[in-house]
Design a protein around this motif. Structure first.
Motif, PDB file in Angstrom:
ATOM      1  N   LYS A  85     -11.344 -14.060   1.269  1.00 55.87           N
ATOM      2  CA  LYS A  85     -11.960 -13.382   0.123  1.00 55.87           C
ATOM      3  C   LYS A  85     -11.204 -12.123  -0.320  1.00 55.87           C
ATOM      4  N   ASP A  86     -10.315 -11.611   0.523  1.00 62.51           N
ATOM      5  CA  ASP A  86      -9.498 -10.434   0.180  1.00 62.51           C
ATOM      6  C   ASP A  86     -10.339  -9.249  -0.295  1.00 62.51           C
ATOM      7  N   THR A  87     -11.378  -8.936   0.483  1.00 62.41           N
ATOM      8  CA  THR A  87     -12.186  -7.756   0.186  1.00 62.41           C
ATOM      9  C   THR A  87     -11.493  -6.503   0.728  1.00 62.41           C
ATOM     10  N   SER A 115      -5.481 -11.957   5.425  1.00 60.90           N
ATOM     11  CA  SER A 115      -5.779 -11.128   4.254  1.00 60.90           C
ATOM     12  C   SER A 115      -4.755 -10.001   4.194  1.00 60.90           C
ATOM     13  N   GLN A 254     -17.532 -10.979  -7.129  1.00 61.17           N
ATOM     14  CA  GLN A 254     -16.492 -10.935  -6.112  1.00 61.17           C
ATOM     15  C   GLN A 254     -15.407  -9.926  -6.470  1.00 61.17           C
ATOM     16  N   SER A 255     -15.076  -9.829  -7.761  1.00 64.73           N
ATOM     17  CA  SER A 255     -14.016  -8.914  -8.198  1.00 64.73           C
ATOM     18  C   SER A 255     -14.348  -7.455  -7.905  1.00 64.73           C
ATOM     19  N   PHE A 258     -12.939  -6.473  -4.388  1.00 65.44           N
ATOM     20  CA  PHE A 258     -11.553  -6.871  -4.116  1.00 65.44           C
ATOM     21  C   PHE A 258     -10.828  -5.734  -3.409  1.00 65.44           C
TER      22      PHE A 258
END
Length: 329
Positions: A85-87, A115, A254-255, A258
């Motif tokens: 998810k690249d949080t 990630s 989700q954005s 990020f």
């Protein structure tokens, strides 16, 4: 290893004792990189069993450089990673917020595999020096309410596979093991998983132990409370589905969480949030995670109380001061 791989390719399972011995042999560097990659790939193509996961865990804990932090009633806040998810570094930020409330945190972590930035990448970028010296880690807990346990410093088996994991750049069973093998064996755990089956395996293993725990799996695949969807929450008292609206929170996109495209990007977001300049979505995500961590330590504490304690830590800049203390000790 050839015999082991042939057994697995024939769809056979490992017993708990077999899994334990194989991981001990991996730690002893008895296998080459091709064998290691093949072995790890097996468990990406079919679910790992409870016996296999428990055996791997037992091996890592038996071989670990252990430290005794039992005087402090610590909590570990950690996710499996590998959710793709690249949080931003939610569990690491959550750990500093929790420490800012006065709760001691023994954070177990590692460099990122799948990630942009793991907890170790983040702390290293701020100038933190990894150590497995118990005296130093106790001093960190005393002065900053948090210490960081960089997995390769404590787990020779993880160190033995680090290059293979990095080359694969995919989630493997080692992602599943990380949250289960904190070498200080804290009495409180908040664990996040990218996979519902893994969450159930964790619950199966941990319910036999005398600890407080909460296991989180977001319905849309995050290994933490993301507020992008509801999430499954497992404790020793059972399981439930909790939606953001149940907590008085808005669903986010989700954005909005990020983490950027590099460690530098992630560090910039991390600092911005700690300085009280995060977006509403960023703040609410870390505060919600911190509140749940506090309720795991004290299940009698209402969520609203815990959330307000977390807000005081973040917006009172206590969490920011914790980070500054930790890197300057």
């Amino acid at each position: 290893m050839k015999a082991i791989l042939n057994k697995l390719y024939n769809h056979e399972r490992l017993s708990k004792s077999e899994a334990k011995q194989i991981l001990k042999d991996i730690a002893a560097e008895k296998y080459n990189d091709a064998h290691l990659a093949s072995f790890m790939t097996v468990f990406m193509m079919r679910p790992i069993t409870a016996d296999e996961l428990a055996g791997f865990r037992d091996a890592l804990m038996e071989l670990a450089i252990k430290i005794d932090l039992s005087d402090y009633n610590t909590i570990d806040i950690v996710g499996t990673g590998g959710d793709g998810k690249d949080t931003f570094n939610i569990s690491t930020l959550t750990s500093f917020i929790v420490a800012g409330t006065g709760q001691k945190v023994a954070k177990h972590g590692n460099y990122s595999v799948s990630s942009q930035s793991g907890s170790s990448d983040m702390l290293e970028s701020f100038g933190y020096n990894f150590t497995n010296d118990e005296t130093i880690l106790r001093e960190h807990l005393e002065k900053a309410n948090i210490c960081f346990l960089h997995a390769p410093k404590f787990h020779p088996a993880m160190k033995a596979v680090s290059s293979t994991r990095k080359a694969l750049a995919l989630k493997t069973f080692f992602n599943m093991l990380g949250p289960l093998v904190n070498p200080s064996s804290p009495k409180n755990h908040m664990l996040g998983t990218f996979n519902l089956e893994v969450a159930r395996l964790y619950n199966y293993i941990l319910q036999e132990e005398d600890i407080n725990y909460g296991i989180i799996h977001a319905i849309d695949g995050y290994d933490e409370i993301s507020l992008t969807s509801g999430f499954k929450f497992f404790t020793k008292n059972g399981e439930q589905i909790i939606n953001p609206e149940d907590l008085g929170q808005k669903r986010i996109q989700q954005s909005e969480i990020f983490g950027g495209n590099s460690v530098a990007d992630a560090a910039k977001i991390f600092k911005s949030i700690l300085e009280g300049n995060g977006t509403e979505a960023q703040n609410n995500v870390v505060l919600t995670n911190a509140a749940f961590a506090l309720t795991i330590v004290n299940e009698a504490k209402p969520f609203e109380t815990a959330f307000n304690e977390a807000k005081d830590s973040l917006f009172g800049l206590k969490a920011k001061q914790i980070l500054e203390k930790l890197v300057n000790i």
